[in-house]
Design an enzyme around this catalytic site. Structure first.
Site, PDB file in Angstrom:
ATOM      1  CG  ASP A  47       3.539 -82.442  -1.779  1.00 18.77           C
ATOM      2  OD1 ASP A  47       4.645 -81.889  -1.898  1.00 18.77           O
ATOM      3  OD2 ASP A  47       3.215 -83.075  -0.773  1.00 18.77           O
TER       4      ASP A  47
ATOM      5  CG  ASP B 282      -0.857 -88.739  -2.625  1.00 12.60           C
ATOM      6  OD1 ASP B 282      -0.174 -88.524  -1.605  1.00 12.60           O
ATOM      7  OD2 ASP B 282      -1.814 -88.014  -2.962  1.00 12.60           O
TER       8      ASP B 282
END
Length: 376
Positions: free
Chosen positions: A92, A271
């Site tokens: 990320d 996720d």
């Protein structure tokens, strides 16, 4: 990165696909265990690969940037070499972590200034240097730098934030496209749809993100406290716009029920820290419902943790033993429970994929979401 649709469900927008990266092929829908600081908490890489059969894991740009730092990761040859994980990795952008540091960060057009939660030192994340950082970390899939808005969020703030995220995306793409990977394999960049829970903003953002024509797209700013119905509504709005030929990643979601409902809406990638975080607190997810292993009722239950599971830990250890480890605050308790929950999440998306291909996904999903919500 290449993405191929293998099957679509007649009763919903669910899809089964294949994503090809230089570190391996990923079967979608997929759940990605979260390895914030280069490790999925309490789980060996060998267990992730062989026992749980994870196909891709996450790393966190913010945390890895601060510790061990980019110099160490680059000297190691990237995160794959550093942590010994040979399969795909997604990082990320750090946008969510910067959002969560609301008391010690400032967001401006240039980027986000924040203080380290470790030592208080000041740092600046810009769209450009976040691309550079993720080049050094070396993930197969990297995320654009965005601002994640809180819930609830004022409409004007959500709009201005979304527009800035779009301007940041242009800067991310320019930097990414003018640089190359450092370790001899390809990386791909996913933009992120924002817009809080406002339908018109989500439509605008999805259309803007799609216009960049990257190899995959993500949906951010959900699972931040809004009701599940709002999350589903916004997800459906966005998946109806994002191209069907590319993978769609819903960031930070969620419970097993959330995952199945969002697969039905056309999401391919998920996720969440929930399986490992809840495991460390004694919550086990199963196909028959939720177990709080700390409860007295399991004290003398000598049945396997999950009789139907093919996971070694589920077969060898009993509920009574795991409860004892939890009560004793033994490290092994976190290891066993984390293995169990991650294995269940990976089993769940694998089953979903199978039912999509078989053509009976929606019937199976509707039964599963009821069964999994029960408290055992």
């Amino acid at each position: 990165m290449k993405f191929e649709l293998v099957a679509t469900d007649n009763g919903s927008s669910a899809r089964a696909g294949l994503m090809q990266t230089d570190h391996g092929t990923i079967e979608t829908p997929i759940f990605m265990p979260v390895g914030t600081a280069g490790t999925v908490k309490a789980v060996h890489q060998r267990e992730l690969r062989d026992d749980i059969q994870a196909q891709i894991i996450l790393g966190n740009t913010y945390h890895l940037y601060l510790r061990p730092g980019l110099d160490t990761i680059q000297k190691a040859g990237g995160l794959h070499k550093f942590n010994g994980w040979e399969r795909p990795i997604l990082t990320d952008s750090g946008g969510y972590q910067v959002y969560s540091l609301s008391d010690i960060r400032k967001i401006k057009e240039d980027g986000a200034t924040f203080q380290s939660h470790i030592d208080g030192s000041k740092h600046l994340f810009t769209p450009e240097n976040v691309m550079d950082i993720q080049r050094i970390i070396g993930a197969d899939i990297i995320m654009a730098f965005d601002e994640c808005t809180p819930y609830p969020c004022d409409y004007t703030y959500a709009r201005k934030s979304m527009e800035m995220t779009h301007r940041w995306l242009k800067r991310c793409c320019d930097r990414f496209d003018s640089t190359e990977g450092l370790y001899g394999y390809n990386q791909t960049l996913f933009p992120i749809v924002q817009g809080s829970t406002y339908k018109d903003l989500r439509i605008r953002s999805a259309e803007t993100i799609a216009s960049f024509e990257r190899e995959g797209n993500a949906i951010g700013g959900l699972s931040v406290g809004e009701p599940a119905e709002e999350m589903y509504a916004m997800t459906e709005v966005v998946t109806n716009i994002l191209p069907k030929s590319k993978p769609r990643y819903l960031m930070g979601v969620g419970t097993p029920m959330n995952i199945l409902e969002c697969i039905a809406l056309g999401i391919d990638m998920f996720d969440c820290v929930m399986p490992t975080r809840n495991a460390r607190n004694g919550m086990l997810f199963t196909k028959n419902g939720i177990i709080n292993i700390k409860n007295e009722k399991w004290k003398n239950d000598f049945s396997p943790i999950d009789e139907t599971s093919d996971l070694y830990a589920d077969q060898v250890y009993t509920k009574a033993y795991l409860r004892h480890l939890m009560q004793s605050k033994e490290i092994l308790a976190a290891q066993i429970a984390s293995l169990h929950n991650l294995n269940f999440y990976l089993w769940l998306v694998k089953e979903a994929r199978m039912h999509i291909i078989q053509g009976d996904f929606i019937q199976w999903k509707n039964k599963m979401v009821v069964d999994m919500a029960k408290r055992l």
